[in-house]
Design an enzyme around this catalytic site. Structure first.
Site, PDB file in Angstrom:
ATOM      1  N   LYS A  13       0.865  -0.983  -0.212  1.00  0.00           N
ATOM      2  CA  LYS A  13      -0.163   0.098   0.359  1.00  0.00           C
ATOM      3  C   LYS A  13       0.255   1.152   0.113  1.00  0.00           C
ATOM      4  O   LYS A  13       0.954   1.574  -0.744  1.00  0.00           O
ATOM      5  CB  LYS A  13      -0.966  -0.003   1.183  1.00  0.00           C
ATOM      6  N   ARG A  86      -9.382   1.426   8.526  1.00  0.00           N
ATOM      7  CA  ARG A  86      -9.421   0.173   8.920  1.00  0.00           C
ATOM      8  C   ARG A  86     -10.005  -0.585   9.376  1.00  0.00           C
ATOM      9  O   ARG A  86     -10.395  -1.927  10.348  1.00  0.00           O
ATOM     10  CB  ARG A  86      -7.906   0.308  10.208  1.00  0.00           C
ATOM     11  N   ARG A 125      12.044  -5.621   5.325  1.00  0.00           N
ATOM     12  CA  ARG A 125      11.781  -4.157   4.834  1.00  0.00           C
ATOM     13  C   ARG A 125      13.137  -3.533   5.342  1.00  0.00           C
ATOM     14  O   ARG A 125      12.516  -3.878   6.856  1.00  0.00           O
ATOM     15  CB  ARG A 125      10.082  -3.810   5.111  1.00  0.00           C
ATOM     16  N   ARG A 158      11.799  -1.574  10.593  1.00  0.00           N
ATOM     17  CA  ARG A 158      10.405  -1.227  11.824  1.00  0.00           C
ATOM     18  C   ARG A 158       9.646  -2.248  13.152  1.00  0.00           C
ATOM     19  O   ARG A 158      10.255  -3.189  12.947  1.00  0.00           O
ATOM     20  CB  ARG A 158       8.567  -0.813  11.515  1.00  0.00           C
ATOM     21  N   ARG A 169      -0.802  -8.715  13.318  1.00  0.00           N
ATOM     22  CA  ARG A 169      -1.175  -7.454  12.389  1.00  0.00           C
ATOM     23  C   ARG A 169      -1.995  -8.326  11.956  1.00  0.00           C
ATOM     24  O   ARG A 169      -3.286  -7.464  11.379  1.00  0.00           O
ATOM     25  CB  ARG A 169       0.008  -6.739  11.829  1.00  0.00           C
TER      26      ARG A 169
HETATM   27  P1  AP5 Z   1       4.681  -1.973   2.218  1.00  0.00           P
HETATM   28  O1  AP5 Z   1       4.183  -0.975   0.704  1.00  0.00           O
HETATM   29  O2  AP5 Z   1       6.193  -0.881   2.766  1.00  0.00           O
HETATM   30  O3  AP5 Z   1       3.455  -2.537   2.637  1.00  0.00           O
HETATM   31  P2  AP5 Z   1       2.511  -1.762   3.530  1.00  0.00           P
HETATM   32  O4  AP5 Z   1       0.897  -2.541   2.778  1.00  0.00           O
HETATM   33  O5  AP5 Z   1       2.233  -0.508   3.461  1.00  0.00           O
HETATM   34  O6  AP5 Z   1       2.547  -2.758   4.777  1.00  0.00           O
HETATM   35  P3  AP5 Z   1       3.089  -1.958   6.374  1.00  0.00           P
HETATM   36  O7  AP5 Z   1       3.230  -2.587   7.023  1.00  0.00           O
HETATM   37  O8  AP5 Z   1       3.347  -0.247   6.530  1.00  0.00           O
HETATM   38  O9  AP5 Z   1       0.714  -1.762   6.468  1.00  0.00           O
HETATM   39  P4  AP5 Z   1       0.287  -1.680   7.699  1.00  0.00           P
HETATM   40  O10 AP5 Z   1      -0.788  -1.217   7.301  1.00  0.00           O
HETATM   41  O11 AP5 Z   1       0.527  -3.087   8.751  1.00  0.00           O
HETATM   42  O12 AP5 Z   1       1.456  -0.469   8.607  1.00  0.00           O
HETATM   43  P5  AP5 Z   1       0.908   0.856   9.235  1.00  0.00           P
HETATM   44  O13 AP5 Z   1       1.776   1.553   9.150  1.00  0.00           O
HETATM   45  O14 AP5 Z   1      -0.043   1.404   7.795  1.00  0.00           O
HETATM   46  O15 AP5 Z   1       5.609  -3.039   1.208  1.00  0.00           O
HETATM   47  C1  AP5 Z   1       6.244  -4.002   1.827  1.00  0.00           C
HETATM   48  C2  AP5 Z   1       7.837  -4.509   2.036  1.00  0.00           C
HETATM   49  O16 AP5 Z   1       7.248  -5.134   0.832  1.00  0.00           O
HETATM   50  C3  AP5 Z   1       8.641  -3.321   1.512  1.00  0.00           C
HETATM   51  O17 AP5 Z   1      10.131  -3.436   1.982  1.00  0.00           O
HETATM   52  C4  AP5 Z   1       7.836  -2.715  -0.020  1.00  0.00           C
HETATM   53  O18 AP5 Z   1       9.339  -2.415  -0.993  1.00  0.00           O
HETATM   54  C5  AP5 Z   1       7.912  -4.387  -0.660  1.00  0.00           C
HETATM   55  N1  AP5 Z   1       6.838  -4.588  -1.696  1.00  0.00           N
HETATM   56  C6  AP5 Z   1       6.124  -3.750  -1.944  1.00  0.00           C
HETATM   57  N2  AP5 Z   1       5.639  -4.120  -2.500  1.00  0.00           N
HETATM   58  C7  AP5 Z   1       6.472  -5.562  -4.126  1.00  0.00           C
HETATM   59  C8  AP5 Z   1       6.298  -5.476  -4.846  1.00  0.00           C
HETATM   60  N3  AP5 Z   1       5.288  -5.470  -5.723  1.00  0.00           N
HETATM   61  N4  AP5 Z   1       6.603  -6.865  -5.399  1.00  0.00           N
HETATM   62  C9  AP5 Z   1       7.783  -7.048  -3.992  1.00  0.00           C
HETATM   63  N5  AP5 Z   1       8.116  -6.289  -2.154  1.00  0.00           N
HETATM   64  C10 AP5 Z   1       7.733  -5.733  -2.680  1.00  0.00           C
HETATM   65  O19 AP5 Z   1       0.461   0.964  10.562  1.00  0.00           O
HETATM   66  C11 AP5 Z   1       0.878   0.207  11.111  1.00  0.00           C
HETATM   67  C12 AP5 Z   1       0.119   0.023  12.682  1.00  0.00           C
HETATM   68  O20 AP5 Z   1      -0.805   1.821  13.398  1.00  0.00           O
HETATM   69  C13 AP5 Z   1      -1.352  -0.571  12.869  1.00  0.00           C
HETATM   70  O21 AP5 Z   1      -0.255  -1.729  12.710  1.00  0.00           O
HETATM   71  C14 AP5 Z   1      -1.751   0.052  13.732  1.00  0.00           C
HETATM   72  O22 AP5 Z   1      -1.302  -0.153  15.256  1.00  0.00           O
HETATM   73  C15 AP5 Z   1      -1.484   1.582  13.853  1.00  0.00           C
HETATM   74  N6  AP5 Z   1      -2.500   2.323  12.724  1.00  0.00           N
HETATM   75  C16 AP5 Z   1      -2.299   3.039  11.081  1.00  0.00           C
HETATM   76  N7  AP5 Z   1      -3.127   3.488  11.104  1.00  0.00           N
HETATM   77  C17 AP5 Z   1      -4.161   3.190  11.471  1.00  0.00           C
HETATM   78  C18 AP5 Z   1      -5.643   2.959  11.304  1.00  0.00           C
HETATM   79  N8  AP5 Z   1      -6.078   3.750  10.718  1.00  0.00           N
HETATM   80  N9  AP5 Z   1      -6.333   2.450  12.529  1.00  0.00           N
HETATM   81  C19 AP5 Z   1      -5.662   2.109  13.786  1.00  0.00           C
HETATM   82  N10 AP5 Z   1      -4.414   1.717  14.054  1.00  0.00           N
HETATM   83  C20 AP5 Z   1      -3.744   2.793  12.574  1.00  0.00           C
END
Ligand code: AP5
Length: 216
Positions: A13, A86, A125, A158, A169
């Site tokens: 994402k 979410r 990552r 992270r 998660r």
């Molecule tokens: P990446 O693009 O970083 O993946 P992502 O989908 O963004 O994953 P996240 O781990 O950031 O999502 P998340 O939703 O768990 O975390 P968030 O920060 O929102 O890609 C991952 C890896 O794969 C990278 O190394 C990339 O290079 C590689 N890659 C990407 N595409 C690829 C491809 N096509 N082929 C090969 N490799 C690829 O949330 C963190 C925490 O914050 C949550 O757990 C929660 O506690 C809190 N939080 C955040 N938002 C909310 C909300 N709305 N409500 C409540 N709590 C929240």
């Protein structure tokens, strides 16, 4: 352009949101990045969010909704929501907010990636905490291990990418976030994308599905 990126942790994402914001002139709004900045600056929100994030749980809906309400007016040119909504409660609050502002969503992009790939991607990552740019030690490594190609500063892993927290998660995603797939399908907004393809192919698939009329 007004998009939501929906999918499990590690689905890509953030990677795609950063690419698409340039293409569409719309701002990436990553609730995870905003929370991490608040944690770093030790704000009240950051201190409250810290425990939830470390455990791989969701931060309470009311805090997140307030945060998004404050952020949205800063991006009149459009947005790409990354990590929000979410829960069904967040999606309903977001619908109400958009309706009050007279704004319509263009699409909700759903990234489909199998569980083993998600775990593998997250354990490899590396992130630039200053810009949010991510690398992957397996598929997209930086030129020098641990160093960002662009600003030459250190990359970090992270703390919620530890295997046990990743498992939590993924479970939280299934229980609390996956119901949004049906929620947006019913609204006719869902666009399903194969997130297993290489990064550039995923971008092309999204652009193709949004259609030629999408603002460039
Ligand atoms: P990446 O693009 O970083 O993946 P992502 O989908 O963004 O994953 P996240 O781990 O950031 O999502 P998340 O939703 O768990 O975390 P968030 O920060 O929102 O890609 C991952 C890896 O794969 C990278 O190394 C990339 O290079 C590689 N890659 C990407 N595409 C690829 C491809 N096509 N082929 C090969 N490799 C690829 O949330 C963190 C925490 O914050 C949550 O757990 C929660 O506690 C809190 N939080 C955040 N938002 C909310 C909300 N709305 N409500 C409540 N709590 C929240």
């Amino acid at each position: 352009m007004r998009l939501i990126m929906l999918g499990p942790p590690g689905a890509g994402k953030g990677t795609q949101a950063r690419i698409l914001e340039e293409r569409y002139g719309a701002a990436q709004i990553s609730t995870g990045d905003i929370l991490r900045q608040n944690r770093e600056h030790q704000t009240e929100l950051g201190k409250t969010a810290d425990g939830f994030m470390q455990r791989g749980e969701l931060v309470p809906d009311d805090l997140i909704i307030q945060m998004v309400e404050a952020e949205l007016p800063r991006h009149p040119g459009g947005f790409i929501m990354d990590g929000f909504p979410r829960t069904v409660a967040q999606a309903q609050a977001f619908d109400a907010l958009l309706a009050r502002k007279g704004i319509a969503l263009d699409a909700v992009i759903l990234f489909e990636v199998d569980r083993d790939t998600l775990v593998r991607r997250l354990s490899a990552r590396w992130t630039n905490p200053r810009t949010g740019r991510t690398y992957n030690a397996l598929s997209d490594p930086p030129r020098t291990a641990g160093i960002d190609d662009e600003d030459g500063g250190p990359l970090v892993q992270r703390d919620d990418d530890k295997p046990q927290t990743v498992e939590k998660r993924l479970a939280v995603y299934q229980k609390q976030t996956a119901p949004l797939i049906d929620y947006y399908k019913r609204q006719g907004k869902l666009v399903e994308i194969d997130g297993l393809a290489p990064v550039e192919d995923v971008t092309q698939a999204i652009v193709a599905k949004l259609g030629p009329d999408a603002a460039a």
